[in-house]
Motif scaffolding. Sequence first.
Motif, mmCIF file in Angstrom:
data_model
loop_
_atom_site.group_PDB
_atom_site.id
_atom_site.type_symbol
_atom_site.label_atom_id
_atom_site.label_comp_id
_atom_site.label_asym_id
_atom_site.label_seq_id
_atom_site.Cartn_x
_atom_site.Cartn_y
_atom_site.Cartn_z
ATOM 1 N N LEU A 237 34.866 8.496 42.055
ATOM 2 C CA LEU A 237 35.034 9.953 42.320
ATOM 3 C C LEU A 237 36.006 10.560 41.519
ATOM 4 N N PHE A 238 36.586 9.696 40.508
ATOM 5 C CA PHE A 238 37.510 10.387 39.562
ATOM 6 C C PHE A 238 36.539 11.102 38.584
ATOM 7 N N MET A 239 36.811 12.193 37.953
ATOM 8 C CA MET A 239 36.185 12.752 36.819
ATOM 9 C C MET A 239 37.113 13.531 35.930
ATOM 10 N N MET A 240 36.512 13.654 34.686
ATOM 11 C CA MET A 240 37.131 14.743 33.606
ATOM 12 C C MET A 240 35.932 15.404 32.958
ATOM 13 N N ALA A 241 36.449 16.523 32.791
ATOM 14 C CA ALA A 241 35.340 17.414 31.745
ATOM 15 C C ALA A 241 36.157 18.237 30.815
ATOM 16 N N VAL A 242 35.804 18.207 29.698
ATOM 17 C CA VAL A 242 36.492 19.264 28.539
ATOM 18 C C VAL A 242 35.386 19.987 27.693
ATOM 19 N N GLY A 243 35.712 20.896 27.532
ATOM 20 C CA GLY A 243 34.630 22.028 26.585
ATOM 21 C C GLY A 243 34.822 23.368 26.737
ATOM 22 N N ASP A 244 33.963 23.953 26.143
ATOM 23 C CA ASP A 244 34.242 25.446 26.007
ATOM 24 C C ASP A 244 33.422 26.222 27.320
ATOM 25 N N PHE A 245 34.158 26.080 28.365
ATOM 26 C CA PHE A 245 33.502 26.830 29.633
ATOM 27 C C PHE A 245 34.313 28.083 29.779
ATOM 28 N N LYS A 246 33.278 28.906 30.674
ATOM 29 C CA LYS A 246 34.326 30.031 31.318
ATOM 30 C C LYS A 246 34.272 29.917 32.626
ATOM 31 N N ILE A 247 35.265 30.129 33.182
ATOM 32 C CA ILE A 247 35.629 29.774 34.671
ATOM 33 C C ILE A 247 35.718 31.156 35.615
ATOM 34 N N TYR A 248 34.846 31.285 36.367
ATOM 35 C CA TYR A 248 34.679 32.290 37.350
ATOM 36 C C TYR A 248 35.143 31.984 38.508
ATOM 37 N N LYS A 249 36.202 32.671 39.021
ATOM 38 C CA LYS A 249 37.140 32.274 40.127
ATOM 39 C C LYS A 249 36.539 32.809 41.512
ATOM 40 N N ASP A 250 36.564 32.390 42.369
ATOM 41 C CA ASP A 250 36.204 32.563 43.753
ATOM 42 C C ASP A 250 36.948 32.072 44.821
ATOM 43 N N LYS A 251 36.710 32.107 45.917
ATOM 44 C CA LYS A 251 37.533 32.059 47.094
ATOM 45 C C LYS A 251 36.965 31.415 48.461
ATOM 46 N N TRP A 252 37.613 30.392 48.960
ATOM 47 C CA TRP A 252 36.978 30.274 50.533
ATOM 48 C C TRP A 252 38.324 29.927 51.322
ATOM 49 N N ARG A 253 38.471 30.902 52.257
ATOM 50 C CA ARG A 253 39.567 31.014 53.106
ATOM 51 C C ARG A 253 40.965 31.073 52.074
ATOM 52 N N ASN A 254 41.678 30.307 52.106
ATOM 53 C CA ASN A 254 42.794 30.409 51.043
ATOM 54 C C ASN A 254 42.833 29.472 50.095
ATOM 55 N N LYS A 255 41.541 28.780 49.618
ATOM 56 C CA LYS A 255 41.404 27.725 48.602
ATOM 57 C C LYS A 255 40.432 28.393 47.647
ATOM 58 N N GLU A 256 41.212 27.636 46.541
ATOM 59 C CA GLU A 256 40.379 28.406 45.227
ATOM 60 C C GLU A 256 38.868 27.737 44.989
ATOM 61 N N VAL A 257 38.057 28.317 44.903
ATOM 62 C CA VAL A 257 36.607 27.997 44.643
ATOM 63 C C VAL A 257 36.304 28.441 43.103
ATOM 64 N N SER A 258 35.732 27.763 42.142
ATOM 65 C CA SER A 258 35.464 28.000 40.949
ATOM 66 C C SER A 258 34.156 27.379 40.136
ATOM 67 N N TYR A 259 33.720 28.196 39.373
ATOM 68 C CA TYR A 259 32.426 27.805 38.543
ATOM 69 C C TYR A 259 32.779 27.667 37.007
ATOM 70 N N TYR A 260 32.540 26.477 36.431
ATOM 71 C CA TYR A 260 32.632 26.317 35.300
ATOM 72 C C TYR A 260 31.281 26.333 34.464
ATOM 73 N N LEU A 261 31.109 27.175 33.385
ATOM 74 C CA LEU A 261 29.835 27.369 32.817
ATOM 75 C C LEU A 261 29.865 27.799 31.384
ATOM 76 N N GLU A 262 28.907 27.291 30.609
ATOM 77 C CA GLU A 262 28.838 27.756 29.093
ATOM 78 C C GLU A 262 28.948 29.366 29.076
ATOM 79 N N PRO A 263 29.364 29.675 28.118
ATOM 80 C CA PRO A 263 29.620 31.246 28.155
ATOM 81 C C PRO A 263 28.062 32.111 27.986
ATOM 82 N N LYS A 264 27.122 31.404 27.839
ATOM 83 C CA LYS A 264 25.693 31.839 27.873
ATOM 84 C C LYS A 264 25.290 32.300 29.381
ATOM 85 N N TYR A 265 25.804 31.319 29.983
ATOM 86 C CA TYR A 265 25.576 31.547 31.489
ATOM 87 C C TYR A 265 26.656 32.068 32.367
#
Length: 826
Positions: A237-265
């Motif tokens: 379950l270890f993971m890494m990802a690296v690249g040109d992603f735009k991050i959309y920050k959301d939230k559930w209760r007091n925890k960070e929820v985020s979505y990493y997408l290519e700039p186009k999307y």
Amino acid sequence: MKTIYAALLAGSISVCAISTVKAQAPQTETPAYKLYRATTTKINDLVHTKLDVRFDYKKRYMYGKEWVTLKPHMYPTDSLRLDAKGMDLKTIAIVKNGKTTPLTFTYDSLTVAIKLDKTYTNTESYTIYIDYTAKPNELHVKGSAAINDAKGLYFINPDGTEKDKPIQIWTQGETEGSSCWFPTIDKPNQKTTEEIIMTVPKQYVTLSNGRLALSKVNKDGTRTDTWKQELPHSPYLFMMAVGDFKIYKDKWRNKEVSYYLEPKYAPYAKDIFGFTPEVMEFYSKTLGVDYPWYKYSQIVVRDYVSGAMENTSATLHGVYVQGTKRELDDRYYDGGRSTIVHELFHQWFGDYVTAESWSNLTVNESFADFSESIWAEYKYGKDAGDAHSFDAMQSYLNQPDAKKKDLVRFHYNDKEDVFDLVTYQKGGRILYMLRNYLGNAAFYKGLNIYLKTNAFKNGEAQQLRLAMEEASGRDLNWFFNQWYYGAGHPVLNISYKWDSATKKQTVYLQQTQDGNVFTLPIAIDIYAGGKKERHTIWMRDKADTLTFDVASKPDLVNVDGDKILLTKKTDSKTLDEFAFQYFNAPLFLDRYEAIEFAKTRQSDKAAQKIIIAALTDKFYQLRIKAINAAALTSYDDVRNAGVPIIARLAQTDDNNLVRAAAINALGKLKASGNMNLFKQALASQSYAIQGAALNAIGMLNPADAIALAKQYEKESNGALAQAILSLYATSGTDAEWPYVLKAISEGDPQTQFGLLRKFADFTGRVKSPDDAQAGIKFIGDFGLKYKQYGVAPQIATLLTNVKDARTKLGDTASAAAADKAAEALK
């Protein structure tokens, strides 16, 4: 993990819906299959894993430094074996008081055996330092139909030479791919905390498990990010990802929820993933265990080797979940959203509590499959949940070899084999059935007990059984023995007899499957005199005869009144009884069965009544089923009653897929009076509706359709793009050939499968030999790529047809190329 494969329908080149699991390969009793797959013995336990990594994009290498802390599990030991696939191991040392002392080791390219500096007991921990280089592109490892590559670490377009493709790095750990990028004990029954320090070009963002603890810009144009996962989880379950992603920050209760997408999307992040916090809340409340991790991120990457992967707190998705708002409006639940909820449920079942071996994968994947149905039920209504569960069951039942496999599987050729329709769809249906038997309160209490008892540890089916027994107070050995530790399913024949003299209704039940008899609790609903009476019976024998006293002849005897059994069923109800069932029984499958029975009997008024009524069914999938079933060209009564309703649906239904199905049905009538309706539909924002309209216009006037298609080429997507491609392949000339070749070459597997026959016909008639040979090459390469799915004979037939067509045109070179490509598939 949710895996994807495209399979061919027998006897034709056609695509099945994208499925959640790999194709079923027959299990042959090889020496590997005969081995008992015991849970891996624990000699040493992982405690903490710290990695410091840098990437060489040119060489496709990762330079790593690792500090791994372990301790003996039970017995004293002076040695350690780590999985480490295809690496250069430069230094291995023991770390004590800040100093490193080299250790001796032997390495066979897959595992490294290390001689420790002394014998350690299980009250002592020790830390090993490893300096190494991971070389994933030089590693020769076997993938599978479920996970088509297993090299663990992936460099995507690292030189930037592929136009319109981003430069990315990402990892895939399941099943045992993590040990391709860091030495570890790569088994699911290990748990470790984690720290990953990544140094990357500063213009890129990173993602890993847990929290971003530190980010530092370096003087050499790089940045170093430190990610910490402070709760234990398994190495896969270890993971890494690296690249040109735009991050959309959301939230559930007091925890960070985020979505990493290519700039186009990135502008569509909320449309794609925005319901995630709602799902987190639903699962947390349903399970009585709040989402357990520090944050939850989702990232979409290119060239992913499967469907999606539930890395702890950082799920990785393939591109099929993303889309523009227009594309997403046509997809509904099964167009990516079911994958999103599937992977999220894994954060509890798979990550928080992890299968202790691949043999027990069911406690990960069956639950994730089940979660898709309960979310659909909660969000979209019971019909949607039941439909999703039924579709899953049908996928399993339609694979003949699947009935030979146990759900908990201690014998297999390869660990990848358990990622199949049994573990996913059958297992999910079994849980749906168990919930119905126990009731919601007891079932979810059982899940709560299982999760809390085994938190941050491992689980198996027996622990699930014990938790369910504790919650319900019922013995469940019978259930788990037949559904978890046995193979197959009941094949049930149902017939009826009414005795008007004695006022008795007899129901005959017979299990006709080979092998074991299944114990089945069955609800039987008897509708008579305007009332429904339920009887719950237990079927424990191969055949049962049941007799009920009823005041008057029943209008309907509905066996399996909850429509919950995992069974292949033959029911001898009459058409009138099915008609009563459609209008009076409450469930999705009640209505589905009636439509299915009626569709081949539309000369009968009762069948017509069912089909016409179902055109306006409350559930959109049944409206579509009725539209597709309506015999508009065969029976005047069906056409006269159905066409006005279908025309209305084509223009006003609130579901895009219903409107598209209605337009397709009207198109097949080839009535010129519908042309204005079709042309108006081209103005829709729905690609599905536009595509259906273009298809319908093509049935009336291909030349007119081709002219219209030219206007939409650049802005087409989804079903509209497929419609243009299909139209050109069917009715186009050499002028359309470049578009067709490019579009099918760049299309997803579903598009390619669906259009291959038409493309082969176009290849046969195109004038240019060079164009023909380009088409032949694509068909041949396609056949080789998917040969493992058994498509070679059909592809070879298509190539033979192309050869014959080219021969008639006098193009001997292309005919020879087609013949050679067909021979290569033998």
